[in-house]
Design an enzyme around this catalytic site. Sequence first.
Site, PDB file in Angstrom:
ATOM      1  CD  GLU A  11      22.515  87.657  25.521  1.00 51.67           C
ATOM      2  OE1 GLU A  11      22.645  86.448  25.773  1.00 51.67           O
ATOM      3  OE2 GLU A  11      22.404  88.522  26.402  1.00 51.67           O
ATOM      4  CG  HIS A  46      31.017  84.470  28.846  1.00 47.40           C
ATOM      5  ND1 HIS A  46      31.503  85.501  28.079  1.00 47.40           N
ATOM      6  CD2 HIS A  46      29.679  84.668  28.944  1.00 47.40           C
ATOM      7  CE1 HIS A  46      30.503  86.297  27.730  1.00 47.40           C
ATOM      8  NE2 HIS A  46      29.384  85.811  28.236  1.00 47.40           N
ATOM      9  NE  ARG A  55      27.355  82.659  26.243  1.00 50.76           N
ATOM     10  CZ  ARG A  55      26.729  82.840  27.386  1.00 50.76           C
ATOM     11  NH1 ARG A  55      26.684  81.867  28.275  1.00 50.76           N
ATOM     12  NH2 ARG A  55      26.145  83.990  27.658  1.00 50.76           N
ATOM     13  CG  HIS A  83      29.756  81.857  31.946  1.00 51.52           C
ATOM     14  ND1 HIS A  83      29.723  82.900  32.852  1.00 51.52           N
ATOM     15  CD2 HIS A  83      28.570  81.905  31.281  1.00 51.52           C
ATOM     16  CE1 HIS A  83      28.583  83.555  32.740  1.00 51.52           C
ATOM     17  NE2 HIS A  83      27.850  82.971  31.805  1.00 51.52           N
ATOM     18  NE  ARG A 106      24.319  78.631  30.041  1.00 53.56           N
ATOM     19  CZ  ARG A 106      24.346  79.959  29.941  1.00 53.56           C
ATOM     20  NH1 ARG A 106      23.275  80.609  29.517  1.00 53.56           N
ATOM     21  NH2 ARG A 106      25.441  80.628  30.252  1.00 53.56           N
TER      22      ARG A 106
END
Length: 507
Positions: free
Chosen positions: A114, A229, A273, A335, A370
């Site tokens: 990811e 997100h 992100r 998110h 994060r």
Amino acid sequence: MIIVVGSGIAGLTAALSASRAGQSVTLISKASLLESNTRYAQGGIATVLPDLGGPPEDSVESHVADTHAAGAGLGDLDPVRILCTEGPDRVRELLGYGTAFDRRPGGDLARGLEAAHSHARILHAGGDATGAAIAYSLACAVRESDVTVLEHTFLADLVTDDGRIQGIEVMSEDGVLRQIDCTTVILATGGAGQLYAHTTNPAVATGDGLAAAWRAGAVIADAEFYQFHPTSLAAPGNFLISEAVRGEGGVLLDNDGHRFMASVHPDAELAPRDVVARGIADAMRTHDGAPVRLDATALGDSAYLARRFPSIDAACRVHGLDWAHEPIPVTPAAHYWMGGVRTDAWGRTSLPGLYAVGEVACTGVHGANRLASNSLLEGLVYADRAARAIDRCPSDWPTFPTDVRIDDSAPADVTPFDRAELQHQLWDHAGLVRDHDGLQIADKQLRSWRADRTTIAGREDENLRQAGLCILAGALARQESRGAHYRADRPSTSGRFAHHINLERAC
């Protein structure tokens, strides 16, 4: 007695760990035991397990470096190292509880890559149903333990005396209030995605634990950092389209069919992100707000996508989308809240007797942004640490300096609360892009409201309003751009703000 509030991965883990240590534990769930943000987590859980088929070149130090880098200079290295070092043992405990992580032929755990991870270290279960699998195995363990479970029980307030926890006040679904006495409370109430007009969070995510802690005098930190997100389905419900889709090769196309992220960041679709989310937002603005498209057609045929991503595949089909043959419309959505009730490395807050774990807490692990799939891991590691700290930590509790005190005194003219308007105010003025004037507009609006606290819905509204004030206060105080906090009027990152901003309620 220890009261754990919340039934996601952090609450369930805290309850089990404390019960195993011989504590009398009552777990309180706002809805059913299985209803939480954890249940909807898709992408997986990040950890380094080379003995179970992980990449031999991966290491705990590499995971530490990736996590710290994603935090945009604000993550605390010691808590990050705790997360990555203790994570493997906690994941092994999940395996012991029967969590059925996906495996490759031969039995090794399957792993995905990811964004911003340097190695494929993401474990998943049921393809894209990792959170549901973890929640189910932990909930079964809780049901079989000595933990007392109270479902459909709403946290109304923390009860304190002389600055220490003395219990909690709860409300039943019929509006009746009662007090439960205790000297230790572990908050595990999750985030507050319902602050925003578009969110991947379930309806229960209304910031109840954070608002209760703030009212009781606990310090809140990093409230300005809300992660959006990049890819939720641009359809009612904003169904989450896991980062794992991009990790396996899915690409983003603008409304003209051009792949745009390669010109935004060297890592393109696998950039952090906040970068991907703002890149999508910019592309949407260029095309009059039209959603961008996520193209997964090169990943495999319909059978493969249905097997690898069954939840996403089902959601696409519900909306009449055939994602094996055509790109699907996506948009950013609120998110995860990096900010929360400030804690030390053992989950202890500034309020003696009160612990906070999981998304409601701010351990300093995530910094300003994060790293993908670290949230479930944080819930595991720090919930277990909090449970162990109850008997092991000294009696002196941490103190944190206060940078901003928020005065929430009622105005002369209080206007009726409107949740939809609050969500739009925060989406427009405290979302992906902020500036001073917009933040002030939203702050003035939220201060003019008060919600009716005689019902659970009314208390949720008031909790959202107070949580929103915390976001706005932090965003106004942080006069720079960093990680998930982007101010168009302060686009640069400043060394003057390379620290956490701590908030406290003005009494």
